[in-house]
Design a protein around this motif. Structure first.
Motif: not given
Length: 163
Positions: A43-67
C-alpha cells in the motif's frame, strides 16, 4: 513589564524538519526519475513527483513566487509569535515550529526548483492518496496539534470559569 522567556528554543525542531525534508527530497531527486515508482509495501510506494501547486496540487497554475511569499509570510508570523508569547504555551509552540519547518522546507523547493518534490504515495486498490513529503507531514501534524491546543485551551478556560 517583566521579562518572559519566549518559545524560540523550539526552533531546533523547525531546523530538524527542514534538514530531514531536504535530505529525503534530494535522495528521491537523485535516485528516481520523475514518475518512477518503487514499491515499499503493498500500500506504499516511493514515487518521484513534482507538485507546482498547493496541497493536493490545488492552484497548480499559480506561479511559484505566490507560494514562496505565502510561506515566507506565514514563517515571519510564526517567528513573531514564538518571540512574543510565554514559554508555558508548549503545545502551540511545538505545533507552530512543525508548521514553520514544513513551510520553509517547501519554500526552499519552490525557490530552487520551481516546484515541490513529493514522493510518499499511499494507495489502496486503484485509489491513491495525493503524494506528499516530510514537510507536508510536519505541516499536517502541526495543524492537528494547533486544533488540539485550541480544544484544550477551551476546556481550561471553561474549567477555570466554573471554579
Amino acid at each position: 513589564m517583566a521579562f518572559r522567556p519566549s518559545n524560540v528554543h523550539w526552533l531546533w525542531m523547525s531546523a530538524a524538519i527542514i534538514l530531514l525534508d531536504q535530505v529525503t527530497k534530494q535522495l528521491v531527486f537523485r535516485s528516481l526519475l520523475q514518475y518512477e515508482r518503487v514499491e515499499l509495501l503493498p500500500i506504499l510506494n516511493l514515487t518521484h513527483l513534482h507538485n507546482t501547486g498547493a496541497a493536493f496540487s490545488m492552484f497548480a497554475d499559480f506561479p511559484p513566487w505566490v507560494f514562496i511569499l505565502l510561506g515566507v509570510g506565514v514563517s515571519i508570523w510564526i517567528l513573531w509569535w514564538l518571540r512574543r508569547h510565554p514559554r508555558d504555551e508548549r503545545l502551540l509552540a511545538v505545533a507552530l515550529c512543525l508548521v514553520l519547518g514544513g513551510a520553509l522546507g517547501n519554500v526552499i523547493d519552490r525557490a530552487t526548483r520551481g516546484y515541490v518534490v513529493d514522493f510518499i504515495d499511499f494507495h489502496w486498490g486503484g485509489w491513491h492518496y495525493p503524494a506528499f513529503n516530510v514537510a507536508d507531514m510536519a505541516i499536517t501534524l502541526g495543524a492537528l496539534l494547533m486544533v488540539l491546543d485550541m480544544f484544550l485551551s477551551g476546556r481550561r478556560t471553561a474549567n477555570s470559569s466554573n471554579a
